[in-house]
Design an enzyme around this catalytic site. Structure first.
Site, PDB file in Angstrom:
ATOM      1  N   TYR A 157      13.529 -24.546  48.948  1.00 22.65           N
ATOM      2  CA  TYR A 157      13.034 -25.981  48.827  1.00 22.65           C
ATOM      3  C   TYR A 157      12.404 -26.468  50.163  1.00 22.65           C
ATOM      4  CZ  TYR A 157      15.221 -26.137  44.298  1.00 22.65           C
ATOM      5  OH  TYR A 157      15.444 -25.912  42.876  1.00 22.65           O
ATOM      6  N   TYR A 193      16.425 -17.742  42.891  1.00 17.58           N
ATOM      7  CA  TYR A 193      16.794 -18.012  44.259  1.00 17.58           C
ATOM      8  C   TYR A 193      18.150 -18.069  44.688  1.00 17.58           C
ATOM      9  CZ  TYR A 193      17.624 -22.908  43.269  1.00 17.58           C
ATOM     10  OH  TYR A 193      18.062 -24.099  42.880  1.00 17.58           O
ATOM     11  N   ARG A 214      20.468 -18.502  41.395  1.00 16.06           N
ATOM     12  CA  ARG A 214      20.171 -19.153  40.128  1.00 16.06           C
ATOM     13  C   ARG A 214      18.911 -18.814  39.503  1.00 16.06           C
ATOM     14  NH1 ARG A 214      19.955 -25.011  39.645  1.00 16.06           N
ATOM     15  NH2 ARG A 214      20.867 -24.231  37.830  1.00 16.06           N
ATOM     16  N   HIS A 219      13.101 -28.743  38.278  1.00  9.38           N
ATOM     17  CA  HIS A 219      14.068 -29.739  38.454  1.00  9.38           C
ATOM     18  C   HIS A 219      13.158 -31.103  37.731  1.00  9.38           C
ATOM     19  CE1 HIS A 219      17.365 -28.648  40.582  1.00  9.38           C
ATOM     20  NE2 HIS A 219      16.885 -27.673  41.274  1.00  9.38           N
TER      21      HIS A 219
HETATM   22 FE   LIG Z   1      17.114 -25.827  42.085  1.00  4.68          FE
END
Ligand SMILES: [Fe+2]
Length: 303
Positions: A157, A193, A214, A219
């Site tokens: 991220y 990731y 994950r 999101h």
């Molecule tokens: Fe996420």
């Protein structure tokens, strides 16, 4: 002076909270004590194990910063976050399913025009996301704020980058639905990731022989007036980690088929370099109230 043995201690500690003014706080403290004591009793916890637990939680706290929340990660990988989500959303009545907020929500952004490429500076397979927000009867909801965020092609991220404060947001934006409840944007196809493994939570995952991954997802936080705020992800069908998400966040309703397209035009009529991917997903909002969650970043020194 009262003397407490193994069996009387729990009742004494529970009783110590009897003057707590707020009945809900009193209840929570009593039940917390009972659950913790039950764990110690059931496991015959050794001094070494107790000391390890204290040290572990200390390290979790020390790993938190203004842009990293190791405690949320701990809650996530132990399934606590999904359990809190589950007990608070027992009856969805046909509304889109919820899932965890995760540790990478940093708050709202200035709304962007529909069609914006929110990952213009990133490499990756291009994707067009088209979506619509409706009520339970399918009536479009206009003027609704939708926050989106996802990982880049390397699985990180933007807020995990050292230069995040100066470089600004990437793969992260807010859109406002149009009169027909629609919004759309360009980005890259997210990949699966691993959660961060450079801290105590990741170390625990590896030491217990779990995998840290994950499945790929985007999101969404949809906040429509007169409706419960919706915190969810949309997962990509076919991801190999859909059945073993390290944070237990996958629900069937949230898995989307992503089409591979070879046409030279995207749905908003602008030209595209083929191939590209098309994600289509609609959100159904449940009537109600509630405040959208705020980012739960660690307190800064002066906060
Ligand atoms: Fe996420």
């Amino acid at each position: 002076m009262p003397q407490f043995n193994d069996t009387e201690l729990t009742a004494a500690v529970v009783k110590s909270f009897e003057e707590t003014p707020d009945p809900r706080v009193k209840f929570l403290m009593e039940e917390l004590v009972k659950a913790l004591h039950g764990f110690v009793r059931k496991t015959d916890l050794s001094f070494d194990e107790w000391a390890y637990a204290i040290d572990f939680l200390t390290r979790v706290g020390q790993k938190c910063s203004a842009s990293r929340q190791e405690f949320i990660l701990l809650s996530d990988v132990l399934g606590v976050s999904m359990l809190v989500d589950a007990v608070n959303h027992r009856e969805r009545e046909g509304a889109t399913e919820t899932t965890v907020l995760g540790p990478f929500y940093v708050g709202e952004h200035k709304p962007m025009p529909h069609g914006t490429d929110i990952s213009a500076n990133l490499t990756g397979e291009r994707m067009f996301v088209q979506s619509r927000v409706t009520d339970l009867k399918g009536k479009p909801l206009a003027g609704v704020a939708v926050d989106v965020w996802h990982a880049d092609d390397d699985g990180y991220y933007d807020s995990q980058r050292p230069d995040y404060e100066t470089a600004g947001p990437s793969s992260r934006a807010r859109f406002i639905t149009d009169a027909d409840g629609r919004f759309f944007f360009r980005t890259i196809l997210p990949c699966s990731y691993p959660i961060p493994t450079d801290g105590p939570v990741g170390q625990m995952i590896l030491q217990t022989r779990r995998h840290p991954n994950r499945p790929a997802h985007i999101h969404f936080l949809v906040d429509a007036p007169g409706h419960e705020p919706l915190v969810t992800h949309v997962f990509i069908e076919g991801d190999k980690y859909l059945d073993s998400d390290v944070v237990f966040g996958v629900k069937n309703d949230l898995v989307s088929r992503v089409e591979k397209r070879t046409d030279q035009v995207m749905p908003d009529g602008k030209s595209a370099e083929a191939p590209w991917h098309l994600m289509t997903y609609e959100f159904r909002m449940k009537p109600g109230q509630g405040a959208a969650p705020k980012p739960m970043m660690a307190a800064t020194e002066d906060a």
